[in-house]
Design an enzyme around this catalytic site. Structure first.
Site, PDB file in Angstrom:
ATOM      1  N   CYS A 411       0.795  -1.231   0.000  1.00 26.75           N
ATOM      2  CA  CYS A 411       0.000   0.000   0.000  1.00 26.75           C
ATOM      3  C   CYS A 411       0.830   1.286   0.000  1.00 26.75           C
ATOM      4  O   CYS A 411       0.495   2.218  -0.748  1.00 26.75           O
ATOM      5  CB  CYS A 411      -1.016  -0.014   1.134  1.00 26.75           C
ATOM      6  N   ARG A 440       7.705 -10.918   5.434  1.00 31.38           N
ATOM      7  CA  ARG A 440       7.275 -10.636   6.797  1.00 31.38           C
ATOM      8  C   ARG A 440       8.021 -11.560   7.756  1.00 31.38           C
ATOM      9  O   ARG A 440       8.055 -12.776   7.552  1.00 31.38           O
ATOM     10  CB  ARG A 440       5.762 -10.817   6.951  1.00 31.38           C
ATOM     11  N   GLN A 458       0.792 -11.740  -2.918  1.00 31.52           N
ATOM     12  CA  GLN A 458      -0.653 -11.596  -2.777  1.00 31.52           C
ATOM     13  C   GLN A 458      -1.255 -11.071  -4.071  1.00 31.52           C
ATOM     14  O   GLN A 458      -0.567 -10.423  -4.863  1.00 31.52           O
ATOM     15  CB  GLN A 458      -0.990 -10.608  -1.657  1.00 31.52           C
ATOM     16  N   ASP A 460      -2.765  -8.503  -4.450  1.00 29.28           N
ATOM     17  CA  ASP A 460      -2.967  -7.269  -3.694  1.00 29.28           C
ATOM     18  C   ASP A 460      -3.409  -6.155  -4.638  1.00 29.28           C
ATOM     19  O   ASP A 460      -2.812  -5.965  -5.703  1.00 29.28           O
ATOM     20  CB  ASP A 460      -1.642  -6.896  -3.031  1.00 29.28           C
ATOM     21  N   HIS A 462      -5.183  -1.943  -4.664  1.00 32.56           N
ATOM     22  CA  HIS A 462      -5.628  -0.759  -3.935  1.00 32.56           C
ATOM     23  C   HIS A 462      -6.420   0.127  -4.881  1.00 32.56           C
ATOM     24  O   HIS A 462      -5.991   0.381  -6.001  1.00 32.56           O
ATOM     25  CB  HIS A 462      -4.432  -0.013  -3.350  1.00 32.56           C
ATOM     26  N   LYS A 541     -13.425  -2.735   8.082  1.00 35.93           N
ATOM     27  CA  LYS A 541     -13.090  -3.726   7.065  1.00 35.93           C
ATOM     28  C   LYS A 541     -14.146  -4.816   7.006  1.00 35.93           C
ATOM     29  O   LYS A 541     -14.935  -5.008   7.943  1.00 35.93           O
ATOM     30  CB  LYS A 541     -11.717  -4.347   7.350  1.00 35.93           C
ATOM     31  N   HIS A 587      -8.177  -1.141   0.465  1.00 34.08           N
ATOM     32  CA  HIS A 587      -7.266  -2.289   0.368  1.00 34.08           C
ATOM     33  C   HIS A 587      -8.128  -3.506   0.022  1.00 34.08           C
ATOM     34  O   HIS A 587      -9.145  -3.747   0.675  1.00 34.08           O
ATOM     35  CB  HIS A 587      -6.563  -2.557   1.696  1.00 34.08           C
TER      36      HIS A 587
END
Length: 720
Positions: A411, A440, A458, A460, A462, A541, A587
């Site tokens: 992000c 991570r 991911q 992922d 945005h 969320k 997200h």
């Protein structure tokens, strides 16, 4: 049988005055601090009982209790308990209830009600009931660990599939394999003793006295107890800092089994400390435990690590902990998942981007991740800085100016991408997708196959949008989730998580965002729950739990609103009125970690992959050596079309045994070639379920496979 251990001298950062002592000899009496702690607890408990009795006498009054379905009951303030009301309603309810919910808050069954209340009973059948049941079981494990091992307890939560307890045994001391069955037996004996759980409210000074020999609890008191009092629970000789609620007594635990032991890491404001983690499972009856053990045997047969090894999909190596090596077959599955999402991106107006992996820690300070997430990041120094690579023990909340960190999420980089030039309202919504590698830092004991890695990717994305576009974008995200999960064969459940304590931003913005998410969920038509206070600190969320073929829940997808990153990065676009406006950030992930989703899919299908994902789509089997040349041509044609195809020319086995071997290997289709097929340029097709589809022209067969693959049907063998 006691193996009680005294303590090595330890010194914890910030708690130098607290030391634990031992020699290395096993003794048969509990550590002295157990008896001292219990004695103080009993003294405080007696004072609380007297205080509550006085309160009940002074405030003797009737209160109204509302039950589900509109029922009403009278009760006496500071006297009547939820358990007594359950007994009035029905004996089966009183027997099966594990806790209560009073005015929306979890509540002990034996705790007197204080005022007019809405009351709901929790049983093991509910998610909340299981959490209470398994949390209580973790306390049983903690009590056994203190008795058998002289453990210093740290934390013992419930999980989605049971419970665990983390505790400290001293430097270099671990739970030995032979100790686990003994620990399990002590847990079972403790449960059978029907020890009551007793809730005590204690002041901070009393808490520090109770846990003066436990530096981990002292640290938790210092960091987490913000009010004048907090609750502890006594159970047998166990006394533990805990919010509760708990079972009435340990006798409600009919079946308990310990499963694994591993290491974990204590992370606080001091230096990390290695702990021992023991996990387990429990049920109200022995019969339910036995049924679970049968289910577990089936799950073990489907373990993605076993499937990955047998099918040569991936492997792990100690020289790259927490990272996966994908072999050719595994890479094919992985790429098929990514291609599926990319096809959806193209259809739904997402633009794929690539961003760097390594960033200055200044980026993470700006985004707020360094403050909230630095323990989960890999940080290092710039070359030539003269300082070594940082480790978790020497990191601090203010990193050196030249420090770098591997990105744990995308992000902040996407915010830089949005801000790199002026933006106009005409560009919104801007949907950026990124499959970049993320890193991570995880404790070695928490790593497990593909489900938890240190390096992963991911799906992922945005979405930067205007406030009036938010509802439509949320609906689009929910539709994206449903479309993908239907193809993958998963059912799913949604939960709206609202503002937590310590949330950032204006309450009015949170109110509006939560209303938008709630409206979108209601219009979506799928069942959903409300999780008050469980949102991220930066926005509410929608959590998504999918369920696999064995009914197990998995947290994979998510939809999160974020008001903070646009503020922190000063993101703006020129609105229709010509004045700067701030975008809202969404997200969004559907698969979540691609690696994790691949593991979930492997276990859900048991290694019998649907055609479009399968690394074993076709095997060509020539009847004899004279058919091998044509069989190779067929294989090449299939491979040229992009299909996964192998060739079995093992002349040492009969045709029937080679076909059976292919079916056990889970090849979706077997193309058998005999003399007739060779002369006619055809193939004779069978499925892995041994359905005989007959003779097909090779070109037409390939075309049909491509059609089935492109439509991603789950049952290509039946539809062929």
């Amino acid at each position: 049988m006691g193996l009680y251990e005294r303590w090595l001298r330890l010194r914890f950062p910030g708690l130098q005055t607290c030391r634990l002592h031992t020699d290395r000899k096993a003794v048969r009496t509990p550590p002295h601090w157990l008896a001292e702690r219990l004695s103080l607890f009993e003294e405080l408990w007696a004072a609380q009982v007297k205080r509550l009795a006085s309160m009940a006498q002074k405030e003797h009054r009737t209160i109204k209790i509302s039950l589900p379905g509109g029922q009403k009951r009278d009760a006496v303030a500071w006297n009547t308990t939820p358990y007594q009301l359950a007994q009035q309603i029905s004996s089966p309810l009183a027997d099966t209830a594990v806790a209560a919910e009073v005015n929306g808050e979890p509540y002990d069954l034996e705790r007197p009600l204080e005022t007019d209340s809405d009351l709901r009973f929790l049983t093991f059948d509910s998610t909340e009931g299981k959490a209470v049941f398994w949390h209580s079981s973790s306390h049983v494990l903690g009590a056994a660990a203190e008795r058998l091992l002289g453990a210093v307890l740290c934390r013992g939560p419930s999980t989605e599939r049971g419970f665990y307890h983390d505790f400290f045994l001293g430097k270099g001391r671990t739970v030995q394999g032979l100790e686990l069955p003994v620990l399990e037996r002590i847990c079972q004996e403790f449960a059978a003793a029907a020890q009551p759980f007793r809730r005590l409210e204690a002041s901070q000074d009393e808490l520090r006295q109770l846990f003066k020999d436990n530096p981990f609890k002292l640290r938790q008191i210092e960091e987490k107890v913000t009010g004048p009092t907090a609750t502890v629970y006594g159970c047998g000789m166990l006394v533990d800092l805990c919010r509760g609620p708990h079972l009435r007594h340990t006798g409600q635990i009919g079946g308990l089994k310990l499963l694994t032991n591993s290491s974990s890491l204590w992370r606080s404001s001091g230096a990390p400390e290695t702990l021992q983690r023991v996990s387990g499972i429990s049920f109200p009856t022995v019969e339910e435990l036995r049924a679970w053990e049968e289910w577990r045997e089936e799950a073990e047969l489907r373990d993605h690590r076993r499937i990955g090894k047998e099918q040569e999909l991936f492997f792990f190596h100690e020289l790259s902990p927490g990272s996966c090596f994908f072999l050719p077959r595994g890479t094919r599955v992985y790429n098929a998942l990514v291609a599926f999402i990319r096809a959806e991106y193209a259809r739904r107006g997402f633009s794929e981007v690539k961003t760097p992996t390594l960033f200055s820690t200044k980026l993470w300070e700006r985004s707020g991740h360094w403050e909230h997430y630095w323990e989960g990041m890999f940080a290092l120094q710039s070359p030539g800085s003269g300082r070594p690579v940082s480790t978790p023990s020497d990191r601090c909340t203010s990193p050196p100016a030249d420090a770098l960190a591997l990105k744990p999420m995308n992000c902040p980089a996407h915010c830089l991408m949005f801000a790199h030039r002026p933006r106009s309202w005409r560009e919104l919504p801007l949907r950026l997708a990124d499959f970049g590698a993320l890193h991570r830092a995880e404790a070695s004991g928490s790593l497990g196959g593909l489900t938890r890695l240190q390096r992963f990717q991911q799906d992922d994305a945005h979405i930067f949008c205007a406030q009036d576009q938010l509802e439509a974008e949320i609906r689009g995200c929910l539709d994206f989730l449903r479309s993908v999960y239907v193809v993958l064969g998963f059912s799913f459940h949604l939960a709206l998580s609202t503002r937590p304590p310590g949330f950032l931003g204006e309450p009015c913005h949170w109110d509006q965002a939560e209303q938008v998410l709630q409206q979108a969920l209601e219009e979506f038509g799928e069942p959903w729950d409300l999780n008050p206070g469980d949102g991220a600190f930066y926005g509410p969320k929608i959590d998504v739990r999918l369920h696999d073929a064995l009914g197990r829940p998995h947290q994979c997808g998510t939809i999160q609103l974020d008001f903070q990153l646009p503020l922190r990065f000063n993101l703006q676009y020129k609105g229709q009125a010509g004045v700067p406006e701030r975008p809202v950030l969404i997200h969004r992930a559907v698969l979540g970690s691609v690696e994790r989703m691949m593991g979930v899919l492997a276990e859900s299908c048991g290694g019998k992959w649907p055609l479009w994902l399968s690394p074993f789509q076709v095997v060509v089997i020539p009847v004899g050596t004279e058919q091998e040349e044509y069989a190779r041509e067929a294989q090449q044609s299939l491979q040229a079309a992009g299909l996964a195809c192998d060739l079995d020319t093992d002349s040492g086995l009969t045709l029937s045994r080679r076909v059976r071997r292919a079916q056990l290997t889970h090849y979706n289709f077997q193309f058998v070639i005999g003399q007739k097929e060779q002369s006619k340029r055809t193939v004779n097709i069978r499925t892995r379920e041994n359905r005989r589809l007959g003779e097909w022209n090779l070109t037409e067969a390939i075309q049909r496979l491509l059609e089935l693959q492109s439509t991603r049907v789950p049952n290509a063998e039946e539809m062929f």
